[in-house]
Design a protein around this motif. Structure first.
Motif, short mmCIF file in Angstrom:
data_model
loop_
_atom_site.label_atom_id
_atom_site.label_comp_id
_atom_site.label_asym_id
_atom_site.label_seq_id
_atom_site.Cartn_x
_atom_site.Cartn_y
_atom_site.Cartn_z
N SER A 113 0.84 -1.20 0.00
CA SER A 113 0.00 0.00 0.00
C SER A 113 0.88 1.25 0.00
CB SER A 113 -0.89 -0.04 1.24
OG SER A 113 -1.98 0.81 1.11
N SER A 116 -4.36 -3.56 -5.13
CA SER A 116 -4.19 -2.13 -5.34
C SER A 116 -2.86 -1.70 -4.75
CB SER A 116 -5.35 -1.38 -4.70
OG SER A 116 -5.07 -0.02 -4.63
N GLU A 147 -8.50 -3.25 -6.61
CA GLU A 147 -9.09 -3.09 -5.27
C GLU A 147 -8.59 -1.83 -4.56
OE1 GLU A 147 -7.74 -6.65 -3.30
OE2 GLU A 147 -9.29 -7.88 -4.18
N ARG A 152 -7.20 3.41 -0.47
CA ARG A 152 -6.66 4.73 -0.14
C ARG A 152 -6.98 5.79 -1.21
NH1 ARG A 152 -2.23 5.12 3.25
NH2 ARG A 152 -1.71 2.99 2.71
N ARG A 207 -1.86 6.29 12.03
CA ARG A 207 -0.83 6.22 10.98
C ARG A 207 0.49 6.89 11.36
NH1 ARG A 207 -0.93 7.70 6.35
NH2 ARG A 207 -0.24 5.73 5.46
N TYR A 240 3.36 4.12 11.48
CA TYR A 240 4.22 4.06 10.28
C TYR A 240 5.09 5.30 10.11
CZ TYR A 240 0.06 1.24 9.04
OH TYR A 240 -1.01 0.39 9.03
N TYR A 269 -7.80 4.55 6.35
CA TYR A 269 -7.10 4.00 7.52
C TYR A 269 -7.01 5.04 8.64
CZ TYR A 269 -5.99 0.95 3.63
OH TYR A 269 -6.10 0.15 2.51
#
Ligand code: LLP
Length: 426
Positions: free
Chosen positions: A204, A241, A281, A284, A319, A323, A379
């Motif tokens: 992603s 995706s 798919e 985001r 997030r 990350y 997300y």
């Protein structure tokens, strides 16, 4: 202020607007923290993606944002769905996405989930031989046949954050590509399952195009092997995706992605004489930039850095903590003021990692100001929690100049829902 590609965002008298509506008015009416989503932007994103892939089916990745209103908008746009759990399947069906346009993904599905797939008639992306055998038994017992794909692990590096790379050989997802033909051979011999597709998803927030080309080539190699070795002609090829969005810099567009993968898909399909449908798919890209998280400043503190304490933290937007993700932040009620200070925006959670944005140049911030965190539609709420006894926020939808609630703010009793004091403690 320059909002880049975010055409639905603007400003009036120094206030952030979404879909033409003043977000400070929205905050005064609905309170903060608040997720504000622009319906027009979701539709525009979906249409842009679909236009880049006119022959393909678009299965929206429900995990990105599973709000029923969002799902309903996408159902009306004609989207199918990639679901990753029984709960996502339940929501997608409730929103009006039809079973024949739903693919049930997941690397550790429960027997209950596999039964639900049989009952609802959706297709299943099977992640292992073990799961294949279980599904075959469950479907045979139920007297039905489930259409399946295998989730392939294509061993492609997506050049993204390691926690969101899913197609590496070391990843937990999918069947290693060398084992794929044997899996299809077994599926063809079993009752209750019919292999009709093939599936992968390499990761992603991918900003490079070369991993997509490598993935498409490897998938078509497998499709060719299945055709020559097993005489199997697949109805669909689902390549997942991963298309990144410009959180902090340029990102490829759906057309860029199409220019890279469609020639490979088309040339190889023609050479093989097959007519499989392509499925994508996206999650985001469809919802990411359509939402802002609006929060209120509770306190400003001069310390090691100048900390701005706001009413949303990693309980509502994980997030940045998980990350080190970058999200643009702005002072939503001071867009006409020039930056004066360097601020670090901190959430209210009792953890040092609860930082939404570090060292940002912003106008002078005081208690009561509003901070908007941009691009939080994907997300964002979907990964929220009640950690630290924090009630989850409300969500509103801006459409045609009107603002409607799409999720009420949680109450204190919502925090305790389902909990029971056992009799011996009463
Ligand atoms: N299909 C499958 C099978 C997936 O696992 C995913 C995302 C998607 C589609 C949608 O990918 P997208 O278009 O959104 O890149 N929580 C992380 C992202 C995790 C993505 C998991 N799978 C984040 O906040 O960056």
């Amino acid at each position: 202020m320059d909002f880049g590609t975010r055409e639905h965002i603007g400003q009036t008298k120094g206030h952030l607007t979404m879909g033409g509506v003043d977000t400070i008015d929205i905050a005064r009416q609905h309170g903060t923290p608040l997720y504000i989503t622009d319906e027009g932007r979701i539709r525009a994103n979906y249409r842009r993606f679909a236009a880049a892939f006119p022959q393909a089916d678009i299965y929206y990745a429900v995990k990105a944002n599973g709000n029923l209103a969002v799902l309903r908008i996408l159902a009306r746009e004609g989207a199918g769905a990639d679901v990753f759990s029984d709960g996502e399947l339940y929501a997608a069906l409730l929103a009006g996405i039809t079973p024949e346009r739903i693919l049930f993904n997941g690397n550790a599905k429960t027997d209950v989930e596999l039964s639900m797939a049989c009952e609802t008639g959706v297709r299943v992306s099977v992640d292992s031989l073990d799961e294949l055998r279980t599904l075959s038994a469950i479907a045979s017992e139920a007297g039905t046949v489930v259409e399946i794909a295998f989730r392939v692990n294509p061993d492609v590096s997506p050049l993204t954050h390691p926690k969101i790379a899913t197609g590496l050989a070391t990843s937990k997802f999918g069947v290693p590509h060398a084992q794929v033909p044997a899996c299809y051979a077994e599926a063809l011999s079993l009752e209750g399952v019919r292999p009709v597709g093939i599936h992968c998803h390499i990761g992603s927030q991918i900003l490079e195009l070369s991993p997509f080309a490598e993935m498409m080539t490897k998938m078509m190699d497998l499709v060719a092997t299945l055709k020559t070795k097993l005489k199997l002609e697949l109805e669909f090829i689902d390549v997942g995706s991963g298309l990144g969005i410009p959180y902090a810099g340029p990102a490829p567009t759906p057309s860029d992605l199409a220019n890279v993968i469609l020639p490979i898909f088309t040339t190889r399909s023609q050479a093989l004489g097959i007519h499989s449908r392509l499925i994508l798919e996206p999650g985001r890209y469809i919802v990411g930039d359509a939402t802002v998280l609006l929060c209120t400043v509770n306190a400003v503190k001069e310390a090691h850095r100048t900390f701005v304490g706001v009413d949303a933290g990693f309980n509502l937007l994980l997030r940045p903590t998980l990350y080190d993700a970058y999200h643009e932040v702005i002072v939503a009620n001071k867009l006409d003021e020039a930056p004066t200070h360097t601020y670090t925006i901190a959430g209210p959670i009792c953890e040092s990692g609860d930082i939404l944005a570090r060292d940002r140049r912003l106008p002078t911030i005081e208690k009561g100001d509003y901070i908007a965190v941009l691009d939080t539609g994907a997300y964002g709420f979907a990964m929220s929690s009640q950690y630290n006894g924090r009630r989850r926020s409300a969500e509103v939808l801006v459409s045609g100049g009107a603002v409607t609630s799409i999720r009420r703010r949680e109450s204190y009793s919502d925090l305790l829902a389902g909990q029971v004091i056992p009799p011996h403690l009463l």
